[in-house]
Design a protein around this motif. Sequence first.
Motif, PDB file in Angstrom:
ATOM      1  N   LEU A  51       0.828  -1.206   0.000  1.00 46.97           N
ATOM      2  CA  LEU A  51       0.000   0.000   0.000  1.00 46.97           C
ATOM      3  C   LEU A  51       0.861   1.254   0.000  1.00 46.97           C
ATOM      4  CD1 LEU A  51      -2.768   1.369   0.187  1.00 46.97           C
ATOM      5  CD2 LEU A  51      -2.681   1.047   2.669  1.00 46.97           C
ATOM      6  N   ASP A  52       1.905   1.275   0.848  1.00 42.12           N
ATOM      7  CA  ASP A  52       2.796   2.440   0.911  1.00 42.12           C
ATOM      8  C   ASP A  52       3.496   2.680  -0.426  1.00 42.12           C
ATOM      9  OD1 ASP A  52       2.089   2.798   3.541  1.00 42.12           O
ATOM     10  OD2 ASP A  52       3.861   1.817   4.374  1.00 42.12           O
ATOM     11  N   GLU A  53       3.934   1.604  -1.063  1.00 39.19           N
ATOM     12  CA  GLU A  53       4.621   1.740  -2.350  1.00 39.19           C
ATOM     13  C   GLU A  53       3.695   2.307  -3.423  1.00 39.19           C
ATOM     14  OE1 GLU A  53       6.003  -2.199  -3.124  1.00 39.19           O
ATOM     15  OE2 GLU A  53       7.842  -1.980  -1.928  1.00 39.19           O
ATOM     16  N   LEU A  54       2.447   1.840  -3.430  1.00 35.96           N
ATOM     17  CA  LEU A  54       1.494   2.320  -4.431  1.00 35.96           C
ATOM     18  C   LEU A  54       1.115   3.773  -4.197  1.00 35.96           C
ATOM     19  CD1 LEU A  54      -0.736  -0.862  -4.722  1.00 35.96           C
ATOM     20  CD2 LEU A  54       0.651   0.140  -6.547  1.00 35.96           C
ATOM     21  N   LEU A  55       0.975   4.173  -2.931  1.00 31.46           N
ATOM     22  CA  LEU A  55       0.697   5.576  -2.629  1.00 31.46           C
ATOM     23  C   LEU A  55       1.812   6.469  -3.151  1.00 31.46           C
ATOM     24  CD1 LEU A  55      -0.809   5.428   0.970  1.00 31.46           C
ATOM     25  CD2 LEU A  55      -1.871   6.531  -1.005  1.00 31.46           C
ATOM     26  N   GLU A  56       3.046   6.068  -2.927  1.00 32.50           N
ATOM     27  CA  GLU A  56       4.187   6.856  -3.405  1.00 32.50           C
ATOM     28  C   GLU A  56       4.211   6.916  -4.927  1.00 32.50           C
ATOM     29  OE1 GLU A  56       6.385   8.775  -1.900  1.00 32.50           O
ATOM     30  OE2 GLU A  56       5.236   8.397  -0.072  1.00 32.50           O
TER      31      GLU A  56
END
Length: 439
Positions: free
Chosen positions: A138-143
């Motif tokens: 999730l964090d990677e996709l947000l970035e």
Amino acid sequence: YKVYKKMLADWFKLPENRAINKVDKFEEEVKKKFVEEPGQMKLLIVVDKLLTGFDAPSATYLYIDKKMQDHGLFQAICRVNRLDGQSKDFGYIVDYKDLFKKVENAIEDYTSEAFDNFEEEDVKGLIKDRLGEGKKHLDELLEKVRALCEGVEEPKESVEYIRYFVGDIPEDTAQKRQMLYKTVSSLLRAYAQLAGEMTEAGYTEEQQTQIGREVGLYSDIKDEIKLGSGDYIDLKLYEPDMRHLIDSYISAEESQKISGFEDTSLLELIVEKGIEEAINTLPTSITDSEEAVAETIDGNVRRLITDEQDVNPAYYEKMSNILDEIIRKRRLNALSYREYLRNISELVGKMKGKDNQSGYPRSIELKEQKSLYDNLGENEDLVLKIDSVVKMTKRDDWIGNKIREREVRFALEDQLKEFGMEDDTNKVLELIKKQDAYK
């Protein structure tokens, strides 16, 4: 047994005494539907079947409610461990029998003896910390989404996003839009899979609120850009289950319809209902700004011109020039918003055939005839002869067939010679191939 007989009878629409003899066929059809049409067969319940020799990459959840161990347990796990394009990130095991406590220490690597009989892609990384992996994903996709939107100008509202991802020539920004659609879709899936367990995954309440707001924003932006570019016509809507998850976790409000388009495009609504009513089908985030409405309509008109350009190059080049002039005047404030809407409405009416016969002789009434007329110097006699000879000469599936194409080409060349235009044979042939009526 009675339930099973009734199920077979319902499936085959036969009496129970006849349907019971079709067990093998039933199993084959069910397996095929589960693999090839997962949206129509979402749940498959088995007892001692499909643990080997059954590959269904779309299968995502495995519910275990029977005692299993060792080889049989790992075979079962592998049924959901295959990725399925961009629509699946992980396989999930719901263990009702608490079986994994017995084997978790044995799962270290696919090279251990327990996995000698398994394919590497099935067992590599077989079990992971779901919440940890989910948080990381999730964090990677947000970035990634933030980076894609970094070039959008302030104040970063609907009009700025539409301009950045659509622009004056939507096909030039198509790759950028597709990357955004793909990444936001992955973000929505990642968020939906983790939304009920954000605290357990390690997010603070403040972070949860911020992420929920941000995911909702990108979901809306994606839909607005689809509308602004006309891409919404070609892309699938969210699955109902996904839409429910997004609405449940991103907002407490009931889901809202983003548009009234359904199977009707924005431009068709303009022609059928009038431009004011068509605008009312747009989301309020767009209609709150006249500039955002204009950018959305411009993008849709440009998309239509691009899609139809090959069918009638001369006509749509003229329409493109008219659109460019309308946009130029609007941006220079040489047109009021009302004047802009009126001009656009007239332009869309022309392109959508509302003013069907304007500028054409009475004999030129079919779409394919008009295309020839526009691109062959408005020569009525030539157009009618070409139209007739092509329809008489062409055979089924002639396009792509060398012999049949040659027949049409020779007949076409003979007609063009009469008008001293035989050098244009290849050009006219390509134009003819683009017309649906000649296919």
